[in-house]
Design an enzyme around this catalytic site. Structure first.
Site, mmCIF file in Angstrom:
data_model
loop_
_atom_site.group_PDB
_atom_site.id
_atom_site.type_symbol
_atom_site.label_atom_id
_atom_site.label_comp_id
_atom_site.label_asym_id
_atom_site.label_seq_id
_atom_site.Cartn_x
_atom_site.Cartn_y
_atom_site.Cartn_z
ATOM 1 N N GLU A 67 -0.831 4.739 -3.864
ATOM 2 C CA GLU A 67 0.522 5.007 -3.372
ATOM 3 C C GLU A 67 0.591 4.879 -1.855
ATOM 4 O OE1 GLU A 67 3.131 5.283 -5.271
ATOM 5 O OE2 GLU A 67 1.835 5.090 -7.029
ATOM 6 N N HIS A 123 1.038 1.293 -0.641
ATOM 7 C CA HIS A 123 2.395 0.743 -0.588
ATOM 8 C C HIS A 123 3.043 1.004 0.772
ATOM 9 C CE1 HIS A 123 2.725 -0.702 -4.636
ATOM 10 N NE2 HIS A 123 2.481 0.478 -5.178
ATOM 11 N N ASP A 128 -3.698 -1.839 -4.973
ATOM 12 C CA ASP A 128 -4.982 -1.587 -5.630
ATOM 13 C C ASP A 128 -6.146 -1.933 -4.699
ATOM 14 O OD1 ASP A 128 -3.807 -0.696 -7.934
ATOM 15 O OD2 ASP A 128 -4.123 -2.533 -9.085
#
Length: 417
Positions: free
Chosen positions: A278, A281, A359
Site C-alpha cells: 500500500e 502506491h 509489489d
C-alpha cells in the site's frame, strides 16, 4: 432516425452484448476448473475452498446478467423512452427558478435510477453474500447506510450540482472551464475530507493497537519515508467477513487502513508486507497520477459537454424536446458510459501495472514471500477465483490474476535470497 440516435443505440447494443459475452466466458471458465485446485496453490488452498470460490463467482456472474440488462434498459428508458422528460414535466408544476428546477430534476432522476438498481443490491447482500457466509449486514444497518448515502448526496452533491447548472446557464461559452475549476476543488476537498470526516460516518476507525505490530509498521513507515496520520483498523466485520486494506487521503490526512478481518487472518510479517504494498502506491505516485488523470478526464468531459449542450440535435436524438442545461447534463451522464466502455481494458491494464510496481516496492522494503502468502490467504478467505477467464480478466481486472501475481512475487522473493 437521427444518425446520433443510431450510433448510441448501436454502441449500447454492442457494449451490452460484449459485457454479456465476457460475463458468460467468466462463468464457464470458473465452472470448468471447479474440481481442481491449480498446482501452484495445491498446498495452500483446499478443494472445498476452491469450489466455494468457483460457486461464489458463478453466482455473482448470474446476478451480473441481470445487472447488464438493467443498465441497458435504464439508459434507453431515461433517454429515448422519455424518462428524463417525464420527470422534468412533473417538476414544472413547482414553478421553481431555472437553476433550482434543473437541480431537483437531476437529483430526482439520479434517485430514481438508484431505486431501480436497489433490488439487485439487496439480493447481492442478503442473498448471495449471505448464502456464502460473507454478509454480516443487518437490515437496519443496510437502511442506515442507504439514508446516510442519500443525505451526503443531498448535502454535498446538491450544492455542487446547483453551482454547475448555474455556470452552464449564466457563465457563457466557457462555462465548462469554470465548472472544471469547481469540480477540481470539490474533488480535492472530498479526497482530503474522506478519511477524517466522511468515512467515520459509516465505519469506526481506531489506531492500530497491537504494540508488536505497531512497532513493526512504524519501522516500515520510517524506512519508506512515509508520514501520515497513522495506521488505522476499520470495523469492516460489521458488514462483511471479506478482508482488505487500502490507502486514502492527501496531505496531512493520509491514512493506511486495514480491515479488522484482515488483521485477524494475517501474521505480523504478512501484514507488514501488505502495508509495504500500500505504501508503494503512494511512494510511486500512483495515487497522485490517478487523481491527475481523473481531473484531466473531467476537463475533457466538461469541454465535450460544452459542445454537445450547444448542439440541438443532441437533445432531439435522445428523446428530449426542449433543450436545457439539466437535460444536457443528464443525457451526458447516461450516454457517456456507453461510449467510454470500450476504453475499460486500458484502465484495467494501467491499474494492473501499478499493482505490479507496488509489489516490487514491497519486495524491496519488506518480504515478497510473505506478501504472496498473505495474498493467497486473502484469495482463499474472500473466495476469489484462482481460474478467471483470460479475456474477462484482461478486459476488467484492476489486479493481476492470482497465478501470475503469485508467481511474480515468488520470483522476486527468490532473487533476494
Amino acid at each position: 432516425m437521427h444518425w446520433f440516435t443510431l450510433l448510441f443505440v448501436l454502441l449500447l447494443m454492442l457494449s451490452t452484448l460484449l459485457r454479456s459475452w465476457l460475463n458468460q466466458r467468466q462463468i464457464a471458465a470458473v465452472a470448468r476448473h471447479r474440481e481442481k485446485v491449480p498446482d501452484a496453490f495445491a498446498g495452500q488452498v483446499d478443494l472445498d475452498s476452491h469450489r466455494k470460490a468457483a460457486d461464489y463467482t458463478v453466482a455473482l456472474g448470474g446476478l451480473n446478467r441481470w445487472d447488464i440488462l438493467l443498465d441497458a434498459l435504464v439508459a434507453l428508458a431515461f433517454t429515448l423512452g422519455g424518462g428524463i422528460q417525464a420527470i422534468d414535466h412533473l417538476w414544472q408544476a413547482a414553478t421553481l427558478s431555472p437553476v433550482w428546477h434543473g437541480t431537483v430534476v437531476v437529483l430526482s432522476t439520479l434517485l430514481a435510477m438508484s431505486a431501480i438498481g436497489l433490488p439487485l443490491s439487496i439480493y447481492r447482500t442478503f442473498g448471495i453474500e449471505a448464502h456464502f457466509g460473507f454478509n454480516r449486514m443487518t437490515a437496519g444497518l443496510f437502511i442506515a447506510d442507504l439514508l446516510k448515502g442519500l443525505l451526503l448526496m443531498l448535502l454535498l452533491g446538491g450544492p455542487l450540482l446547483y453551482v454547475i447548472l448555474y455556470l452552464m446557464q449564466r457563465a457563457g461559452s466557457l462555462w465548462w472551464l469554470y465548472a472544471w475549476g469547481v469540480w477540481t476543488a470539490f474533488t480535492l476537498f472530498i479526497t482530503w475530507a474522506w478519511p477524517t470526516f466522511i468515512a467515520p460516518l459509516f465505519n469506526k476507525f481506531t489506531p492500530l493497537g497491537d504494540e508488536a505490530l505497531k512497532q513493526r509498521t512504524e519501522s516500515l513507515l520510517q524506512r519508506c519515508g512515509f508520514a501520515s496520520q497513522g495506521v488505522f483498523v476499520m470495523d469492516g466485520s460489521r458488514r462483511s467477513v471479506h478482508g482488505n486494506a487500502y490507502f486514502t487521503g492527501v496531505g496531512r490526512n493520509k491514512r493506511i487502513v486495514f480491515f479488522d478481518t484482515l488483521i485477524e487472518r494475517l501474521h505480523g510479517a504478512e501484514i507488514e508486507a501488505v502495508l509495504a504494498h500500500e505504501l508503494g502506491h503512494f511512494r510511486l505516485h500512483h495515487v497522485r497520477s490517478r487523481l491527475i488523470l481523473s481531473l484531466l478526464f473531467g476537463l475533457g468531459g466538461l469541454a465535450l459537454l460544452g459542445l454537445l449542450a450547444a448542439w440541438p440535435p443532441f437533445y432531439q436524438a435522445l428523446g428530449i424536446g426542449q433543450p436545457s442545461a439539466h437535460a444536457a447534463l443528464l443525457l451526458f451522464m447516461l450516454v457517456l458510459p456507453t461510449f467510454t466502455f470500450f476504453l475499460t481494458p486500458l484502465g484495467a491494464w494501467w491499474s494492473r501495472k501499478h499493482e505490479f510496481e507496488a509489489d516490487e516496492f514491497a519486495a524491496e522494503f519488506s518480504d515478497a514471500g510473505k506478501l504472496a502468502e498473505a495474498l493467497v490467504k486473502l484469495y482463499r478467505d474472500n473466495a476469489t477465483t484462482l481460474t478467471p477467464d483470460t479475456l474477462h480478466s484482461t478486459f476488467y481486472d484492476s489486479h493481476p490474476p492470482a497465478l501470475i501475481r503469485i508467481a511474480r512475487l515468488q520470483q522476486l522473493a527468490a532473487q533476494r535470497i
